[in-house]
Design a protein around this motif. Structure first.
Motif, short mmCIF file in Angstrom:
data_model
loop_
_atom_site.label_atom_id
_atom_site.label_comp_id
_atom_site.label_asym_id
_atom_site.label_seq_id
_atom_site.Cartn_x
_atom_site.Cartn_y
_atom_site.Cartn_z
N TYR A 120 -5.23 12.43 4.16
CA TYR A 120 -4.26 11.16 4.65
C TYR A 120 -5.47 10.36 5.58
O TYR A 120 -5.15 8.99 5.09
N ALA A 145 -7.73 8.37 2.83
CA ALA A 145 -6.93 7.66 2.15
C ALA A 145 -6.72 6.35 2.82
O ALA A 145 -6.58 5.07 2.39
N GLU A 204 -9.64 4.13 3.31
CA GLU A 204 -9.92 3.40 2.32
C GLU A 204 -9.04 2.19 2.25
O GLU A 204 -9.35 1.03 1.84
N GLN A 205 -7.79 2.27 2.39
CA GLN A 205 -6.79 1.12 2.28
C GLN A 205 -6.97 0.03 3.30
O GLN A 205 -7.05 -1.31 2.93
#
Length: 401
Positions: free
Chosen positions: A212, A215, A218-219
């Motif tokens: 999590y 991710a 990265e977002q």
């Protein structure tokens, strides 16, 4: 899940306030120092029994008052629960659930779940290990309220053992005789039993959070760097100092961790007596943050540190929303999940701290949350993607715009 009503009496700057909130976005807008953060702090307190701004409850009681009352109505699906907390400086707090007295304040834990991101969270990346340990422990309590009792028991045993070590060290330095350590083995056993549970819990939590966090970073950063988290154990460090081989990768049993902790305490006993402090256990551990293979603390830029702190909170939100994987379930974690259990997301004066790109990315990521509470000094600090209910906060009053 959402908070539909908040009532405060003598909490922080508020003598009395009642606030009706909506699902979706709720923006609290007003100049700095007018009480916006006090409102979201109160909601976070209902969920965690702790403030994100101060370490003790005394500052939560309005100056000149003897107690503060926080009352919140939490809606999950077609069910509504009212939690009331009475905070009295220097005395035990009291709690009520649906008007009935609760045996202990911590019995309210689990009724509300919140994830709060604030400027103070930059310390998760740049600050000392205690803030990162607190991050893990508070998330664990949100996942399963029983962990609060485990952490409290560990702290009590830690204080007792620390007092014994301190008195033994003083006796040794005075050369008045050998220190009496006959009861230390008993406290070692108690600390190892509780500490092993916490170690196993944190290790599984870090494993669950890891994808999590990667991710979310990265977002938020639009793919600029790889964020990783790990766990550094003082037990492993103590055994490594004595030539033990590194601990194997993957989950370890509670029983195995208990034996390792006992061994580590036995090997460091002379150092602990000499210094009068507990040197081994989860209270000495750290959540390790790396960015592109380098320690985030000291190497990450200001913007990267913000992105990492934000990724930790967004990862917490996703984990709470999705529910724990099987490995965490095996440790008797909570099972009350699904859309009705999605936590309330609180963004306290965050957008003013972010550049345009990160502000836009964050707004896009949270726009679909069940309930988002935002504080901002000016309306322009609320991204257009987060249109919803707005409240003007000024001079201790809250008014629906």
């Amino acid at each position: 899940m959402h908070v539909s009503h908040l009532s405060l009496v003598d909490f922080r700057s508020y003598e009395n306030v009642d606030l009706e909130l909506e699902p979706g976005v709720n923006a609290l807008v007003g100049p700095n120092g007018q009480g916006k953060t006090n409102l979201v702090e109160a909601i976070g307190y209902v969920a965690t029994l702790a403030s994100h701004r101060v370490p003790t409850d005394a500052a939560l009681v309005r100056a000149g008052a003897t107690r503060a009352v926080v009352r919140a109505r939490i809606v999950r699906g077609d069910r509504a629960s009212t939690v009331e907390l009475e905070i009295t400086a220097g005395k035990a707090n009291r709690a009520r659930i649906n008007r009935a007295p609760a045996p202990r304040p911590r019995d309210v834990l689990g009724i509300a779940r919140t994830v709060l991101f604030a400027p103070e969270d930059l310390a998760l990346v740049k600050g000392d290990p205690d803030g990162r340990r607190r991050f893990l422990d508070q998330l664990a309590v949100l996942l399963v309220p029983r962990v609060a009792g485990l952490l409290g028991d560990y702290d009590r045993v830690l204080r007792q053992r620390g007092a014994l070590l301190k008195s033994a060290g003083a006796a040794a330095r005075s050369r008045s005789g050998s220190p009496d350590l006959r009861t230390l083995d008993v406290w070692d056993a108690k600390l190892a039993t509780l500490g092993a549970e916490i170690l196993a819990l944190r290790a599984e939590l870090v494993t669950a959070l890891r994808p999590y966090v990667a991710a979310a970073y990265e977002q938020v950063s639009a793919g600029q760097g790889d964020a990783e988290i790990g766990y550094r154990s003082s037990v492993d460090a103590a055994l490594a100092d004595e030539g033990e081989p590194p601990a194997p990768e993957g989950p370890r049993t509670v029983e195995g961790l208990e034996q390792q902790m006992l061994e580590a305490m036995a090997r460091t006993r002379s150092k602990e007596v000499e210094r009068g402090v507990n040197l081994v256990g989860p209270h000495r551990d750290d959540l390790v943050l790396t960015l592109g293979g380098l320690p985030a603390k000291g190497y990450a830029s200001h913007g990267e540190s913000w992105s990492f702190a934000l990724a930790l909170r967004l990862a917490s939100y996703r984990l709470l929303t999705d529910g724990p994987p099987g490995d965490l379930e095996s440790l008797l974690w909570a099972s009350d999940w699904g859309p009705d259990g999605e936590p309330v997301l609180i963004l306290d004066d965050v957008f003013a701290e972010l550049d345009v790109r990160r502000r836009t990315r964050l707004a896009e990521l949270v726009a679909g949350a069940g309930q988002v509470l935002i504080t901002a000094a000016v309306p322009e600090d609320v991204p257009v993607q987060l249109d919803g209910a707005r409240f003007d906060v000024e001079d201790g009053t809250v008014r629906r715009a």
